[in-house]
Design an enzyme around this catalytic site. Structure first.
Site, PDB file in Angstrom:
ATOM      1  CG  LEU A 115      -1.514  -0.964   1.625  1.00  0.00           C
ATOM      2  CD1 LEU A 115      -2.564  -1.170   3.069  1.00  0.00           C
ATOM      3  CD2 LEU A 115      -2.547  -1.173  -0.013  1.00  0.00           C
TER       4      LEU A 115
ATOM      5  CG  ASP B  43       2.226  -2.607   3.280  1.00  0.00           C
ATOM      6  OD1 ASP B  43       3.537  -2.366   2.698  1.00  0.00           O
ATOM      7  OD2 ASP B  43       1.364  -3.120   2.586  1.00  0.00           O
TER       8      ASP B  43
ATOM      9  CD  GLU C 149       6.768   0.753  15.559  1.00  0.00           C
ATOM     10  OE1 GLU C 149       7.296   1.473  16.455  1.00  0.00           O
ATOM     11  OE2 GLU C 149       6.521   0.919  14.356  1.00  0.00           O
ATOM     12  CG  ASP C 150       2.150  -1.071  11.275  1.00  0.00           C
ATOM     13  OD1 ASP C 150       2.690  -0.022  12.099  1.00  0.00           O
ATOM     14  OD2 ASP C 150       2.421  -0.686   9.565  1.00  0.00           O
TER      15      ASP C 150
ATOM     16  NE  ARG D 113       0.862  -4.056   6.659  1.00  0.00           N
ATOM     17  CZ  ARG D 113       1.876  -3.370   7.165  1.00  0.00           C
ATOM     18  NH1 ARG D 113       1.364  -1.553   7.421  1.00  0.00           N
ATOM     19  NH2 ARG D 113       2.991  -3.747   7.649  1.00  0.00           N
TER      20      ARG D 113
ATOM     21  NE  ARG E  93      -4.073   1.570   6.870  1.00  0.00           N
ATOM     22  CZ  ARG E  93      -2.587   1.426   6.203  1.00  0.00           C
ATOM     23  NH1 ARG E  93      -1.264   0.311   6.821  1.00  0.00           N
ATOM     24  NH2 ARG E  93      -2.462   1.507   5.067  1.00  0.00           N
TER      25      ARG E  93
ATOM     26  CG  HIS F 282       0.763   4.360  10.921  1.00  0.00           C
ATOM     27  ND1 HIS F 282       1.601   3.644  10.204  1.00  0.00           N
ATOM     28  CD2 HIS F 282      -0.344   3.440  11.228  1.00  0.00           C
ATOM     29  CE1 HIS F 282       1.101   2.385   9.445  1.00  0.00           C
ATOM     30  NE2 HIS F 282      -0.041   2.718  10.367  1.00  0.00           N
TER      31      HIS F 282
ATOM     32  CB  CYS G 247       7.243   1.183  10.480  1.00  0.00           C
ATOM     33  SG  CYS G 247       7.550   2.420   9.105  1.00  0.00           S
TER      34      CYS G 247
HETATM   35  C1  CIR Z   1       1.268   0.592   4.676  1.00  0.00           C
HETATM   36  O1  CIR Z   1       0.045   1.485   3.777  1.00  0.00           O
HETATM   37  O2  CIR Z   1       0.338   0.153   5.553  1.00  0.00           O
HETATM   38  C2  CIR Z   1       2.700   0.648   4.661  1.00  0.00           C
HETATM   39  N1  CIR Z   1       2.936   0.820   2.684  1.00  0.00           N
HETATM   40  C3  CIR Z   1       3.486   1.521   5.137  1.00  0.00           C
HETATM   41  C4  CIR Z   1       3.456   0.604   6.842  1.00  0.00           C
HETATM   42  C5  CIR Z   1       4.424   1.928   7.327  1.00  0.00           C
HETATM   43  N2  CIR Z   1       3.842   1.894   8.596  1.00  0.00           N
HETATM   44  C6  CIR Z   1       4.378   2.756  10.021  1.00  0.00           C
HETATM   45  O3  CIR Z   1       4.874   4.117   9.334  1.00  0.00           O
HETATM   46  N3  CIR Z   1       4.498   2.157  10.742  1.00  0.00           N
END
Ligand code: CIR
Length: 255
Positions: free
Chosen positions: A21, A63, A68-69, A88, A133, A163, A250
């Site tokens: 994404l 992704d 970290e997410d 995700r 999110r 985020h 992340c």
């Molecule tokens: C997303 O849109 O989920 C990923 N392409 C990028 C996630 C980046 N994560 C973050 O800043 N904690």
């Protein structure tokens, strides 16, 4: 920031990373370069004394290297998130068993959603971003888990940026590095704040690790601001991760 980190989990970007994404409109990441930048990031964490656990890329989840997410790790518990983007959600399945070796684990459940990128620990307090999110149900679940371990928490509405940690990060003790958009927000006004210039807002995504700050390369004013406060700074190039809306925070789970 509490204590020093001893471990980090990272995941290699996969050949599928351009299918993740993004809203960045900076073009597709170069695979060789993103792997090189990721290796440099891993090396920097090791140099700061962390034992780095490197997970293989996930063919089904482009992704997933933004690992970290998938979790929020405290000294007492690892909360496995329920990522807000449907594409995700499955990433957590391969993170949970790794964290279970180090911490008791608890999971966020639907309809609650949380991305780790929305959760910032400042001492014993957690700021939880409400974003596209992370929803209120997820923040409430996470907050109750954190409270049961003696932490406090408040929410911050994330208007701009993907985020919370795209715009606000802790750079030691209770000092925050923030973008202008958040600088005067009531939810964070109780903290000491360093404000990045508008034309360097991406540099707010700076990562504190054991009294050193990892900051994205190419933002000289922010670097000077941090060094002027006597902080140790290491610059890392994350141009390819930025193309996919990611950055230094992340790319790892630290604990
Ligand atoms: C997303 O849109 O989920 C990923 N392409 C990028 C996630 C980046 N994560 C973050 O800043 N904690």
């Amino acid at each position: 920031m509490s204590g020093r980190f001893t471990h980090a989990i990272v995941r290699k970007p996969g050949a599928n990373c351009a299918r993740g994404l993004t809203t960045a409109e900076l073009g597709e990441p170069d695979l060789d370069l993103i792997l090189e930048q990721h290796r440099a990031y891993t090396t920097a964490l090791s140099a700061l004394g962390l034992q780095v656990i490197v997970l293989e890329a996930e063919p089904d989840y482009p992704d997933a290297y933004f690992c970290e997410d998938a979790a929020v790790v405290t000294p007492d518990v690892a909360v496995i998130t329920n990522p807000g983007a449907a594409s995700r959600r499955g990433e957590v399945e391969t993170i949970e068993p790794v964290l279970a070796e180090y911490r008791p684990t608890v999971c966020i459940r639907s309809p609650g959603t949380v991305d780790g990128g929305d959760v910032l620990m400042v001492g014993q307090h957690f700021l939880i971003g409400i974003s596209d999110r992370t929803n209120r149900a997820g923040a409430d679940q996470l907050g109750q888990i954190l409270e049961s371990y003696g932490y406090t928490w408040t929410t911050v509405l994330v208007g701009e940026g993907l985020h919370l940690k795209s715009s606000i990060n802790c750079i030691g003790h209770s000092t925050l590095l923030v973008t202008n958009e958040f600088a005067e927000r009531g939810e964070i006004r109780m903290f000491d704040r360093v404000v990045v210039d508008d034309d360097e807002s991406y540099a707010a995504n700076t990562l504190w690790v054991n009294d050193c700050l990892l900051t994205p390369r190419g933002f000289p004013k922010t670097r000077r601001q941090l060094e002027d406060r006597g902080l140790a700074v290491v610059e890392l190039d994350v141009s390819e991760m930025r193309k996919m809306d990611g950055g230094l925070t992340c790319l790892s789970l630290r604990f």
